[in-house]
Design an enzyme around this catalytic site. Structure first.
Site, short mmCIF file in Angstrom:
data_model
loop_
_atom_site.label_atom_id
_atom_site.label_comp_id
_atom_site.label_asym_id
_atom_site.label_seq_id
_atom_site.Cartn_x
_atom_site.Cartn_y
_atom_site.Cartn_z
N LYS A 115 0.82 -1.22 0.00
CA LYS A 115 0.00 0.00 0.00
C LYS A 115 0.85 1.26 0.00
CE LYS A 115 -3.77 -2.13 2.66
NZ LYS A 115 -4.73 -1.92 3.76
N LYS A 174 -15.05 -1.76 2.57
CA LYS A 174 -13.78 -1.81 1.85
C LYS A 174 -12.76 -0.89 2.53
CE LYS A 174 -15.19 -4.57 -1.42
NZ LYS A 174 -16.40 -5.00 -0.75
N ASP A 175 -11.50 -1.28 2.41
CA ASP A 175 -10.39 -0.56 3.03
C ASP A 175 -10.30 0.86 2.47
OD1 ASP A 175 -7.97 0.22 4.17
OD2 ASP A 175 -7.09 -1.76 3.93
N ARG A 176 -9.98 1.80 3.34
CA ARG A 176 -9.78 3.17 2.90
C ARG A 176 -8.49 3.31 2.09
NH1 ARG A 176 -7.72 8.15 6.64
NH2 ARG A 176 -7.49 9.68 4.97
#
Length: 326
Positions: free
Chosen positions: A22, A80-82
């Site tokens: 990420k 959902k992931d930020r």
């Protein structure tokens, strides 16, 4: 930030390669797979959105404001992931209006794209989701060969089906609160918080059971008293207020994990949660990877409720860094 999962055992041994996960939002791309067709008609406006660096709840609340409805009228199948680029469906209960200009919405929120609009006869609910496609880019990889070898091993024998660190909150804050709620017998009408802390409590105990089976070298083998799924997978407890269905050695392992967390169990029992089961092994589908210089791009599909970060935990040691898209 501390690693709340650092105590958990590895199936393939702790990774020797390091990399950044990420480093950019687009390095963690997720596409939702509902697993069913939308009808094209009905009271619920359905929007497939792509969002960058935004969480699901924020986008849903902004859509509610834009559509002139209450927040409870906007729903989704999965959070959902930020810190990612994610595609997912949102439903808005909007029986009569089709004249909204969503180009204006995306102008107001440039981090959100509207990819598709249709209708359906039912609202989306948490769990109305088959799975997710992932495309993850590992950058600044210190040992590409080691990463590729680990991915090959995972393609053959999977990884522990741990709940990922995001389930437990920033620095484990959700876990701390879940223990406090159980200890202080907290009562609330806030259904979202209640669900969050109950999920946190059960997930933590499940992880400890799976880790203990790895330590006892009975992760891949059926032991006396095990409960298997319909497909033959070994399962572990998602603890409830009723008795564990395991027996013998399997019960000893699960009961020890339950007894070690009296505050979490007080929360679970106080809310009359019923016992459930979850497979202890996670085997990603359609797993593939490509390497170039010090980057490795990994693609796979996971069932709903499974964590891509649990795959990556067995592949690399994450290099800490300051995200540029916070």
């Amino acid at each position: 930030m501390s690693d709340i999962l650092s105590n958990l055992a590895y199936q393939h041994g702790k990774p020797t390669a390091k990399a950044k996960l990420k480093a950019r939002a687009e390095h963690f791309a997720v596409k939702e797979d509902l697993g069913f067709e939308l009808l094209g008609t009905g009271e619920h406006l359905m929007l497939r959105v792509r969002k960058t660096g935004e969480n699901t709840s924020f986008v849903a609340n902004e859509l509610a404001k834009f559509c002139g409805v209450k927040s409870k009228d906007v729903s989704w199948a999965g959070l959902k992931d930020r810190h990612a680029v994610t595609e997912q469906w949102l439903s808005v209960h909007l029986p009569k209006s089709d004249d909204l200009d969503f180009a204006l919405f995306t102008t107001m929120h440039p981090s959100v794209e509207i990819l598709e609009i249709t209708r359906h006869n039912k609202k989306l609910r948490p769990g109305d989701l088959k799975g997710n496609f992932f495309e993850l880019t590992l950058s600044e990889v210190t040992d590409v060969a080691a990463v590729e070898a680990r991915l090959l091993a995972i393609s053959e024998s999977g990884v522990p089906n741990y709940f990922g660190a995001q389930r437990f909150g920033n620095n484990g804050n959700n876990l701390d609160e879940a223990r406090r709620w159980g200890r202080d017998n907290v009562r609330t009408r806030n259904q979202n918080k209640r669900s969050l802390y109950l999920s946190t409590a059960r997930s933590w105990i499940f992880n400890q059971i799976v880790s203990e089976r790895l330590d006892k070298e009975c992760f891949d083998s059926v032991i006396a008293g095990d409960v298997l799924s319909e497909s033959g997978d070994i399962t572990a407890a998602l603890a409830g207020d009723n008795a564990l269905p395991t027996s013998d050695i399997a019960l000893e392992i699960e009961q020890a994990a339950v007894d070690a967390e009296p505050d979490l169990m007080a929360l679970i029992r106080g809310n009359r949660m019923r016992h459930d089961r979850r497979a202890i092994k996670l085997l990603p589908e359609q797993l593939s990877w490509e390497s170039s210089n010090d980057e490795v791009v990994v693609k796979f599909w996971l069932d709903s409720g499974c964590f891509a970060t649990s795959i990556m935990r067995e592949v690399i040691e994450d290099i800490p860094f300051e995200r540029s898209f916070d």
